[in-house]
Design an enzyme around this catalytic site. Sequence first.
Site, PDB file in Angstrom:
ATOM      1  N   THR A  99      47.425  69.537 -28.811  1.00 45.53           N
ATOM      2  CA  THR A  99      47.487  68.556 -27.730  1.00 45.53           C
ATOM      3  C   THR A  99      47.304  69.333 -26.438  1.00 45.53           C
ATOM      4  O   THR A  99      47.397  70.565 -26.422  1.00 45.53           O
ATOM      5  CB  THR A  99      48.859  67.857 -27.665  1.00 45.53           C
ATOM      6  OG1 THR A  99      49.856  68.871 -27.470  1.00 45.53           O
ATOM      7  CG2 THR A  99      49.170  67.088 -28.932  1.00 45.53           C
TER       8      THR A  99
ATOM      9  N   LYS B 182      51.616  69.119 -23.942  1.00 41.90           N
ATOM     10  CA  LYS B 182      52.941  69.671 -24.246  1.00 41.90           C
ATOM     11  C   LYS B 182      53.091  70.979 -23.459  1.00 41.90           C
ATOM     12  O   LYS B 182      53.110  70.935 -22.240  1.00 41.90           O
ATOM     13  CB  LYS B 182      53.122  69.775 -25.758  1.00 41.90           C
ATOM     14  CG  LYS B 182      53.082  68.367 -26.411  1.00 41.90           C
ATOM     15  CD  LYS B 182      53.216  68.358 -27.917  1.00 41.90           C
ATOM     16  CE  LYS B 182      53.032  66.943 -28.454  1.00 41.90           C
ATOM     17  NZ  LYS B 182      53.012  66.895 -29.934  1.00 41.90           N
TER      18      LYS B 182
HETATM   19  C1  LIG Z   1      52.531  65.988 -30.791  1.00 37.51           C
HETATM   20  C2  LIG Z   1      51.847  66.440 -32.031  1.00 37.51           C
HETATM   21  C3  LIG Z   1      50.622  65.897 -32.446  1.00 37.51           C
HETATM   22  C4  LIG Z   1      50.048  64.610 -31.926  1.00 37.51           C
HETATM   23  O1  LIG Z   1      49.796  64.441 -30.653  1.00 37.51           O
HETATM   24  P1  LIG Z   1      49.502  62.995 -30.035  1.00 37.51           P
HETATM   25  O2  LIG Z   1      48.790  63.353 -28.797  1.00 37.51           O
HETATM   26  O3  LIG Z   1      50.819  62.348 -29.856  1.00 37.51           O
HETATM   27  O4  LIG Z   1      48.630  62.249 -30.985  1.00 37.51           O
HETATM   28  C5  LIG Z   1      49.968  66.476 -33.517  1.00 37.51           C
HETATM   29  N1  LIG Z   1      50.506  67.505 -34.176  1.00 37.51           N
HETATM   30  C6  LIG Z   1      51.697  68.021 -33.839  1.00 37.51           C
HETATM   31  C7  LIG Z   1      52.234  69.169 -34.616  1.00 37.51           C
HETATM   32  C8  LIG Z   1      52.415  67.497 -32.770  1.00 37.51           C
HETATM   33  O5  LIG Z   1      53.609  67.982 -32.478  1.00 37.51           O
END
Ligand SMILES: *Cc1c(COP(=O)(O)O)cnc(C)c1O
Length: 426
Positions: free
Chosen positions: A219, A222
Amino acid sequence: MQNDTILFELLNKELERQRNDIELIASENFVSYQVLQAMGSVPANKYAEGYPGRRYYGGCEVVDEIENLAIDRLKQIFNLSWANVQPHSGAQANAAIFQAVLKPGDTIMGLDLSMGGHLTHGSPANFSGKHYKVISYGVNKETGLVEYEDLEQKALAEKPKMIICGASAYSRDWDYARIRAVADKIGAIVLADIAHPAGLIAKGLLNDPFDHCHIVTSTTHKTLRGPRGGVIMVRHDFENPWGIKDPKGNTRTITQLLDLAVFPGIQGGPLEHIIAAKAVAFGEILDESFTDYAKQIVANAQAMAKAFVAKDYNLISGGTDNHLMLIDLRNKNITGKKAQETLDKAFITLNKNAVPFDDKSPFVTSGIRIGVPAVTTRGLKEDHVIQVVDLIDRVLTNADDEKMIGDVREEVKAFMKQFPLYPELG
Ligand SMILES: *Cc1c(COP(=O)(O)O)cnc(C)c1O
Protein backbone atom coordinates in the site's frame (compact mmCIF):
# COMPACT_ATOMS: atom_id res chain seq x y z
CA MET A 1 -25.92 23.50 -4.52
CA GLN A 2 -23.31 26.28 -4.64
CA ASN A 3 -21.58 25.87 -1.29
CA ASP A 4 -22.05 22.44 0.12
CA THR A 5 -21.97 23.57 3.74
CA ILE A 6 -23.35 20.26 4.96
CA LEU A 7 -20.45 18.26 3.55
CA PHE A 8 -17.73 20.79 4.35
CA GLU A 9 -18.89 20.98 7.94
CA LEU A 10 -18.48 17.23 8.13
CA LEU A 11 -14.95 17.56 6.76
CA ASN A 12 -14.16 20.12 9.47
CA LYS A 13 -15.58 17.77 12.05
CA GLU A 14 -13.31 14.99 10.82
CA LEU A 15 -10.31 17.35 10.89
CA GLU A 16 -11.16 18.21 14.50
CA ARG A 17 -11.41 14.51 15.37
CA GLN A 18 -8.02 13.81 13.82
CA ARG A 19 -6.47 16.75 15.67
CA ASN A 20 -7.85 15.68 19.07
CA ASP A 21 -7.21 11.94 18.88
CA ILE A 22 -4.20 9.87 19.71
CA GLU A 23 -4.14 7.84 16.48
CA LEU A 24 -2.72 4.37 17.05
CA ILE A 25 -4.25 2.38 14.18
CA ALA A 26 -1.17 0.64 12.80
CA SER A 27 -2.28 0.99 9.16
CA GLU A 28 -2.95 4.74 9.33
CA ASN A 29 -0.79 7.80 8.94
CA PHE A 30 -1.06 11.54 8.24
CA VAL A 31 0.03 12.64 4.79
CA SER A 32 1.91 15.91 4.38
CA TYR A 33 -0.01 18.99 3.31
CA GLN A 34 1.52 18.83 -0.18
CA VAL A 35 0.39 15.20 -0.57
CA LEU A 36 -3.08 16.33 0.50
CA GLN A 37 -3.02 19.11 -2.09
CA ALA A 38 -1.96 16.72 -4.86
CA MET A 39 -4.85 14.40 -3.96
CA GLY A 40 -7.34 17.18 -4.52
CA SER A 41 -5.83 18.31 -7.81
CA VAL A 42 -6.91 18.59 -11.44
CA PRO A 43 -5.69 15.24 -12.85
CA ALA A 44 -8.78 14.01 -10.98
CA ASN A 45 -10.59 15.05 -14.16
CA LYS A 46 -8.49 13.00 -16.55
CA TYR A 47 -9.08 9.63 -18.17
CA ALA A 48 -5.80 7.87 -18.93
CA GLU A 49 -6.46 4.16 -19.52
CA GLY A 50 -3.20 2.52 -20.51
CA TYR A 51 0.36 3.41 -19.53
CA PRO A 52 2.62 6.43 -20.18
CA GLY A 53 3.20 6.70 -23.94
CA ARG A 54 0.56 4.01 -24.63
CA ARG A 55 -2.80 5.53 -23.66
CA TYR A 56 -6.28 5.04 -25.06
CA TYR A 57 -7.17 8.74 -24.65
CA GLY A 58 -5.86 12.05 -25.96
CA GLY A 59 -4.46 14.80 -23.77
CA CYS A 60 -2.31 12.51 -21.66
CA GLU A 61 1.06 14.28 -22.15
CA VAL A 62 1.11 15.78 -18.68
CA VAL A 63 -0.30 12.83 -16.76
CA ASP A 64 2.32 10.72 -18.56
CA GLU A 65 4.99 12.91 -16.98
CA ILE A 66 3.29 12.67 -13.59
CA GLU A 67 3.03 8.90 -13.72
CA ASN A 68 6.62 8.51 -14.95
CA LEU A 69 7.82 10.72 -12.10
CA ALA A 70 6.03 8.49 -9.58
CA ILE A 71 7.49 5.34 -11.19
CA ASP A 72 11.04 6.77 -11.33
CA ARG A 73 10.97 7.86 -7.71
CA LEU A 74 9.60 4.52 -6.52
CA LYS A 75 12.29 2.67 -8.51
CA GLN A 76 14.91 4.85 -6.87
CA ILE A 77 13.58 4.21 -3.33
CA PHE A 78 13.76 0.42 -3.59
CA ASN A 79 16.32 0.00 -6.40
CA LEU A 80 13.79 -1.57 -8.79
CA SER A 81 13.91 -2.45 -12.46
CA TRP A 82 10.14 -2.07 -12.85
CA ALA A 83 7.11 -0.68 -10.98
CA ASN A 84 3.39 -0.18 -11.53
CA VAL A 85 1.84 2.70 -9.55
CA GLN A 86 -1.75 2.32 -10.78
CA PRO A 87 -3.37 -0.10 -8.27
CA HIS A 88 -6.17 1.74 -6.47
CA SER A 89 -5.37 -0.06 -3.22
CA GLY A 90 -3.26 -2.76 -1.64
CA ALA A 91 -6.00 -5.31 -2.23
CA GLN A 92 -6.10 -4.36 -5.93
CA ALA A 93 -2.33 -4.74 -6.19
CA ASN A 94 -2.63 -8.26 -4.79
CA ALA A 95 -5.59 -9.09 -7.02
CA ALA A 96 -3.45 -8.13 -10.03
CA ILE A 97 -0.73 -10.59 -8.99
CA PHE A 98 -3.24 -13.45 -8.80
CA GLN A 99 -4.59 -12.42 -12.19
CA ALA A 100 -1.11 -12.24 -13.72
CA VAL A 101 0.54 -15.42 -12.51
CA LEU A 102 -2.20 -17.87 -11.48
CA LYS A 103 -5.24 -19.61 -12.90
CA PRO A 104 -8.40 -20.09 -10.83
CA GLY A 105 -8.07 -23.32 -8.87
CA ASP A 106 -4.28 -23.02 -8.43
CA THR A 107 -2.91 -23.48 -4.93
CA ILE A 108 -1.52 -20.55 -2.95
CA MET A 109 -0.03 -20.33 0.49
CA GLY A 110 -0.21 -17.44 2.94
CA LEU A 111 -0.12 -16.55 6.62
CA ASP A 112 -3.45 -17.43 8.23
CA LEU A 113 -5.70 -14.37 8.71
CA SER A 114 -6.26 -15.25 12.37
CA MET A 115 -2.48 -15.27 12.88
CA GLY A 116 -1.88 -11.82 11.42
CA GLY A 117 -2.28 -12.42 7.68
CA HIS A 118 -4.37 -10.32 5.30
CA LEU A 119 -7.75 -11.05 3.69
CA THR A 120 -6.14 -11.15 0.25
CA HIS A 121 -3.75 -13.92 1.30
CA GLY A 122 -6.44 -16.59 1.07
CA SER A 123 -9.30 -15.74 3.41
CA PRO A 124 -12.48 -17.67 2.48
CA ALA A 125 -14.37 -14.36 2.46
CA ASN A 126 -12.05 -12.87 -0.18
CA PHE A 127 -11.51 -13.56 -3.93
CA SER A 128 -8.16 -15.09 -2.96
CA GLY A 129 -9.88 -17.77 -0.91
CA LYS A 130 -12.88 -18.25 -3.18
CA HIS A 131 -11.16 -18.87 -6.50
CA TYR A 132 -7.94 -20.52 -5.37
CA LYS A 133 -7.01 -23.48 -3.22
CA VAL A 134 -5.48 -22.14 -0.02
CA ILE A 135 -3.04 -23.60 2.42
CA SER A 136 -2.02 -21.48 5.36
CA TYR A 137 0.93 -21.33 7.66
CA GLY A 138 0.89 -19.86 11.13
CA VAL A 139 2.90 -18.67 14.08
CA ASN A 140 4.20 -20.63 17.04
CA LYS A 141 1.91 -20.64 20.06
CA GLU A 142 4.73 -19.98 22.51
CA THR A 143 7.00 -17.61 20.61
CA GLY A 144 4.50 -15.87 18.31
CA LEU A 145 7.02 -16.23 15.46
CA VAL A 146 6.27 -17.54 11.96
CA GLU A 147 6.70 -21.32 11.83
CA TYR A 148 9.10 -21.61 8.90
CA GLU A 149 9.59 -25.32 9.48
CA ASP A 150 5.86 -25.98 9.23
CA LEU A 151 5.63 -23.66 6.20
CA GLU A 152 8.31 -25.75 4.49
CA GLN A 153 6.65 -29.10 5.28
CA LYS A 154 3.27 -27.90 3.99
CA ALA A 155 4.78 -26.30 0.90
CA LEU A 156 6.70 -29.46 -0.04
CA ALA A 157 3.56 -31.56 0.43
CA GLU A 158 1.04 -29.30 -1.33
CA LYS A 159 3.29 -27.56 -3.89
CA PRO A 160 1.57 -24.16 -4.02
CA LYS A 161 2.26 -22.09 -7.15
CA MET A 162 2.70 -18.98 -5.05
CA ILE A 163 3.84 -18.41 -1.47
CA ILE A 164 2.82 -15.08 0.06
CA CYS A 165 4.75 -13.53 2.92
CA GLY A 166 3.87 -10.35 4.74
CA ALA A 167 1.12 -9.56 7.24
CA SER A 168 -1.15 -6.99 8.80
CA ALA A 169 -0.55 -7.79 12.44
CA TYR A 170 2.92 -9.28 12.82
CA SER A 171 5.46 -7.34 14.84
CA ARG A 172 8.60 -9.21 13.75
CA ASP A 173 10.79 -9.17 10.67
CA TRP A 174 10.62 -11.80 7.90
CA ASP A 175 13.19 -14.33 6.71
CA TYR A 176 12.62 -13.79 2.99
CA ALA A 177 15.69 -15.83 1.99
CA ARG A 178 14.35 -18.84 3.85
CA ILE A 179 10.97 -18.62 2.12
CA ARG A 180 12.65 -18.28 -1.27
CA ALA A 181 14.73 -21.38 -0.60
CA VAL A 182 11.51 -23.32 0.07
CA ALA A 183 9.86 -21.88 -3.05
CA ASP A 184 12.81 -22.84 -5.23
CA LYS A 185 12.42 -26.49 -4.21
CA ILE A 186 8.92 -26.57 -5.71
CA GLY A 187 9.19 -23.88 -8.40
CA ALA A 188 6.81 -21.48 -6.66
CA ILE A 189 6.68 -17.71 -7.03
CA VAL A 190 7.22 -15.69 -3.86
CA LEU A 191 5.09 -12.60 -3.32
CA ALA A 192 6.09 -10.29 -0.48
CA ASP A 193 3.24 -8.01 0.60
CA ILE A 194 4.99 -5.22 2.50
CA ALA A 195 1.86 -3.07 2.89
CA HIS A 196 2.70 -2.38 6.53
CA PRO A 197 6.49 -2.09 6.93
CA ALA A 198 7.40 -0.66 3.47
CA GLY A 199 8.54 2.69 4.89
CA LEU A 200 10.95 0.97 7.26
CA ILE A 201 12.26 -1.32 4.50
CA ALA A 202 12.76 1.77 2.31
CA LYS A 203 15.30 3.07 4.83
CA GLY A 204 17.05 -0.24 5.46
CA LEU A 205 15.63 -0.73 8.97
CA LEU A 206 14.21 -4.18 8.19
CA ASN A 207 15.25 -7.04 5.89
CA ASP A 208 15.09 -6.26 2.18
CA PRO A 209 12.66 -8.62 0.37
CA PHE A 210 13.47 -7.56 -3.20
CA ASP A 211 16.37 -9.90 -3.97
CA HIS A 212 14.49 -12.91 -2.60
CA CYS A 213 10.88 -12.35 -3.59
CA HIS A 214 9.90 -12.33 -7.25
CA ILE A 215 7.16 -9.74 -6.81
CA VAL A 216 6.54 -7.21 -4.04
CA THR A 217 3.30 -5.32 -3.40
CA SER A 218 2.57 -2.52 -0.98
CA THR A 219 0.00 0.00 0.00
CA THR A 220 1.16 3.60 -0.20
CA HIS A 221 -0.76 4.98 2.79
CA LYS A 222 0.68 3.09 5.76
CA THR A 223 4.34 3.60 6.69
CA LEU A 224 5.02 5.04 3.21
CA ARG A 225 2.87 8.01 4.33
CA GLY A 226 1.33 8.67 0.93
CA PRO A 227 -2.22 8.72 -0.47
CA ARG A 228 -4.46 5.66 -0.15
CA GLY A 229 -3.36 3.29 -2.90
CA GLY A 230 -1.19 0.39 -3.97
CA VAL A 231 1.97 -0.37 -5.96
CA ILE A 232 3.57 -3.45 -7.54
CA MET A 233 7.36 -3.71 -7.62
CA VAL A 234 9.99 -5.96 -9.16
CA ARG A 235 13.77 -5.69 -8.81
CA HIS A 236 14.70 -8.62 -11.08
CA ASP A 237 12.34 -9.37 -13.96
CA PHE A 238 12.04 -13.02 -15.00
CA GLU A 239 10.47 -15.24 -17.63
CA ASN A 240 7.25 -16.64 -16.28
CA PRO A 241 7.92 -20.20 -15.14
CA TRP A 242 4.69 -21.82 -16.36
CA GLY A 243 4.58 -20.29 -19.82
CA ILE A 244 1.47 -18.31 -18.91
CA LYS A 245 0.31 -16.46 -22.00
CA ASP A 246 -1.38 -13.10 -22.34
CA PRO A 247 -5.01 -13.04 -23.56
CA LYS A 248 -3.78 -13.04 -27.19
CA GLY A 249 -1.62 -16.14 -26.66
CA ASN A 250 1.76 -14.40 -26.56
CA THR A 251 4.47 -15.44 -24.11
CA ARG A 252 5.33 -12.57 -21.78
CA THR A 253 7.76 -11.68 -19.03
CA ILE A 254 6.29 -11.34 -15.56
CA THR A 255 6.33 -7.55 -15.60
CA GLN A 256 4.43 -7.47 -18.91
CA LEU A 257 1.85 -9.83 -17.43
CA LEU A 258 1.61 -7.65 -14.33
CA ASP A 259 0.95 -4.49 -16.36
CA LEU A 260 -1.75 -6.32 -18.33
CA ALA A 261 -3.25 -7.68 -15.12
CA VAL A 262 -3.70 -4.20 -13.58
CA PHE A 263 -5.04 -2.71 -16.82
CA PRO A 264 -7.11 -4.03 -18.53
CA GLY A 265 -7.17 -7.07 -16.20
CA ILE A 266 -8.80 -5.65 -13.09
CA GLN A 267 -8.92 -1.86 -13.41
CA GLY A 268 -10.03 0.77 -15.88
CA GLY A 269 -8.74 4.33 -15.74
CA PRO A 270 -5.97 5.08 -13.23
CA LEU A 271 -6.44 7.76 -10.57
CA GLU A 272 -3.84 10.21 -11.86
CA HIS A 273 -4.41 12.71 -9.03
CA ILE A 274 -3.62 9.94 -6.57
CA ILE A 275 -0.61 8.93 -8.66
CA ALA A 276 0.47 12.59 -8.47
CA ALA A 277 0.18 12.37 -4.68
CA LYS A 278 2.15 9.09 -4.72
CA ALA A 279 4.91 10.95 -6.62
CA VAL A 280 4.98 13.64 -3.92
CA ALA A 281 5.10 11.08 -1.12
CA PHE A 282 7.88 9.12 -2.87
CA GLY A 283 9.85 12.37 -3.18
CA GLU A 284 9.47 12.85 0.58
CA ILE A 285 10.71 9.30 1.22
CA LEU A 286 13.82 9.96 -0.88
CA ASP A 287 14.57 12.95 1.34
CA GLU A 288 16.99 12.40 4.23
CA SER A 289 14.36 13.57 6.75
CA PHE A 290 12.34 10.39 6.11
CA THR A 291 15.27 8.35 7.47
CA ASP A 292 14.89 10.19 10.79
CA TYR A 293 11.14 9.60 10.65
CA ALA A 294 11.54 5.86 10.04
CA LYS A 295 14.11 5.54 12.85
CA GLN A 296 11.80 7.43 15.21
CA ILE A 297 8.97 5.01 14.35
CA VAL A 298 11.11 2.07 15.47
CA ALA A 299 12.34 3.92 18.58
CA ASN A 300 8.77 4.83 19.54
CA ALA A 301 7.44 1.32 18.96
CA GLN A 302 10.20 -0.15 21.12
CA ALA A 303 9.73 2.38 23.91
CA MET A 304 6.02 1.71 23.89
CA ALA A 305 6.42 -2.07 23.85
CA LYS A 306 8.78 -1.88 26.82
CA ALA A 307 6.36 0.32 28.76
CA PHE A 308 3.49 -2.11 28.13
CA VAL A 309 5.57 -5.11 29.21
CA ALA A 310 6.53 -3.23 32.40
CA LYS A 311 2.80 -2.93 33.15
CA ASP A 312 2.32 -6.67 32.69
CA TYR A 313 0.74 -6.51 29.23
CA ASN A 314 1.22 -9.65 27.18
CA LEU A 315 2.77 -8.71 23.82
CA ILE A 316 2.70 -11.41 21.16
CA SER A 317 6.34 -12.44 20.57
CA GLY A 318 7.31 -10.27 23.56
CA GLY A 319 8.03 -7.11 21.60
CA THR A 320 8.47 -5.62 18.16
CA ASP A 321 10.98 -5.14 15.33
CA ASN A 322 8.77 -2.77 13.37
CA HIS A 323 6.08 -0.10 13.84
CA LEU A 324 3.40 -2.18 15.57
CA MET A 325 2.61 -4.50 18.44
CA LEU A 326 -0.14 -6.98 19.12
CA ILE A 327 -1.35 -7.27 22.71
CA ASP A 328 -3.23 -10.21 24.20
CA LEU A 329 -5.55 -8.71 26.84
CA ARG A 330 -6.77 -11.95 28.38
CA ASN A 331 -4.74 -11.45 31.58
CA LYS A 332 -6.32 -7.97 31.86
CA ASN A 333 -9.88 -9.32 31.77
CA ILE A 334 -11.09 -7.12 28.96
CA THR A 335 -11.93 -8.09 25.37
CA GLY A 336 -10.49 -6.41 22.31
CA LYS A 337 -13.93 -5.07 21.45
CA LYS A 338 -14.51 -3.50 24.85
CA ALA A 339 -10.97 -2.09 24.89
CA GLN A 340 -11.42 -0.45 21.47
CA GLU A 341 -14.81 1.00 22.38
CA THR A 342 -13.68 2.30 25.74
CA LEU A 343 -10.49 3.85 24.38
CA ASP A 344 -12.56 5.48 21.62
CA LYS A 345 -14.48 7.36 24.31
CA ALA A 346 -11.16 8.69 25.61
CA PHE A 347 -10.13 9.80 22.08
CA ILE A 348 -7.51 7.07 21.81
CA THR A 349 -8.06 5.30 18.50
CA LEU A 350 -6.89 1.77 17.78
CA ASN A 351 -8.40 -1.52 16.67
CA LYS A 352 -9.38 -4.75 18.32
CA ASN A 353 -7.47 -7.64 16.76
CA ALA A 354 -7.53 -11.40 16.96
CA VAL A 355 -4.44 -12.80 18.62
CA PRO A 356 -2.94 -16.12 17.47
CA PHE A 357 -5.06 -19.04 18.73
CA ASP A 358 -7.79 -16.63 19.82
CA ASP A 359 -10.82 -18.26 21.45
CA LYS A 360 -13.11 -15.30 20.74
CA SER A 361 -14.88 -14.34 17.51
CA PRO A 362 -13.32 -11.80 15.10
CA PHE A 363 -16.01 -9.31 16.22
CA VAL A 364 -14.96 -9.57 19.85
CA THR A 365 -11.30 -10.74 19.86
CA SER A 366 -8.88 -11.04 22.77
CA GLY A 367 -6.47 -8.40 21.62
CA ILE A 368 -5.64 -4.98 20.31
CA ARG A 369 -3.18 -3.87 17.66
CA ILE A 370 -1.21 -0.69 18.22
CA GLY A 371 0.95 1.15 15.71
CA VAL A 372 3.00 4.32 15.97
CA PRO A 373 3.47 5.67 12.40
CA ALA A 374 0.68 8.25 12.76
CA VAL A 375 1.68 9.59 16.20
CA THR A 376 5.30 9.68 15.04
CA THR A 377 4.23 11.88 12.14
CA ARG A 378 2.46 14.13 14.67
CA GLY A 379 5.84 14.53 16.42
CA LEU A 380 5.61 12.24 19.43
CA LYS A 381 8.93 10.93 20.75
CA GLU A 382 9.79 8.12 23.19
CA ASP A 383 8.81 10.12 26.34
CA HIS A 384 5.46 10.95 24.81
CA VAL A 385 4.54 7.42 23.79
CA ILE A 386 5.36 6.22 27.31
CA GLN A 387 2.80 8.77 28.56
CA VAL A 388 0.36 7.34 26.01
CA VAL A 389 0.85 3.88 27.51
CA ASP A 390 -0.08 5.34 30.91
CA LEU A 391 -3.26 6.85 29.46
CA ILE A 392 -4.23 3.57 27.79
CA ASP A 393 -3.56 1.62 30.97
CA ARG A 394 -5.70 4.01 33.02
CA VAL A 395 -8.62 3.53 30.63
CA LEU A 396 -8.30 -0.25 30.37
CA THR A 397 -8.03 -0.76 34.11
CA ASN A 398 -11.02 1.54 34.74
CA ALA A 399 -13.14 0.61 31.75
CA ASP A 400 -16.46 1.13 33.53
CA ASP A 401 -15.54 4.38 35.24
CA GLU A 402 -17.14 7.04 33.02
CA LYS A 403 -15.69 9.88 35.09
CA MET A 404 -12.14 8.54 34.73
CA ILE A 405 -12.63 8.05 30.98
CA GLY A 406 -13.91 11.62 30.68
CA ASP A 407 -10.84 12.90 32.56
CA VAL A 408 -8.49 10.97 30.28
CA ARG A 409 -10.32 12.36 27.23
CA GLU A 410 -9.65 15.94 28.38
CA GLU A 411 -6.01 15.06 29.04
CA VAL A 412 -5.69 13.50 25.59
CA LYS A 413 -7.09 16.62 23.91
CA ALA A 414 -4.75 18.90 25.85
CA PHE A 415 -1.79 16.58 25.21
CA MET A 416 -2.32 16.48 21.44
CA LYS A 417 -2.53 20.29 21.24
CA GLN A 418 1.30 20.25 21.48
CA PHE A 419 1.42 18.51 18.09
CA PRO A 420 -0.38 20.65 15.50
CA LEU A 421 -1.96 18.87 12.54
CA TYR A 422 -2.42 20.74 9.22
CA PRO A 423 -1.98 24.29 10.55
CA GLU A 424 -2.40 25.29 6.86
CA LEU A 425 -6.09 24.40 7.18
CA GLY A 426 -6.66 27.01 9.90
C1 LIG B 1 -3.50 -3.03 4.47
C2 LIG B 1 -3.08 -4.27 3.77
C3 LIG B 1 -3.49 -4.57 2.46
C4 LIG B 1 -4.63 -3.90 1.76
O1 LIG B 1 -4.64 -2.61 1.57
P1 LIG B 1 -5.97 -1.83 1.13
O2 LIG B 1 -5.41 -0.60 0.54
O3 LIG B 1 -6.77 -1.65 2.35
O4 LIG B 1 -6.68 -2.66 0.11
C5 LIG B 1 -2.92 -5.66 1.83
N1 LIG B 1 -2.04 -6.45 2.45
C6 LIG B 1 -1.66 -6.22 3.72
C7 LIG B 1 -0.68 -7.14 4.35
C8 LIG B 1 -2.18 -5.14 4.43
O5 LIG B 1 -1.84 -4.96 5.69
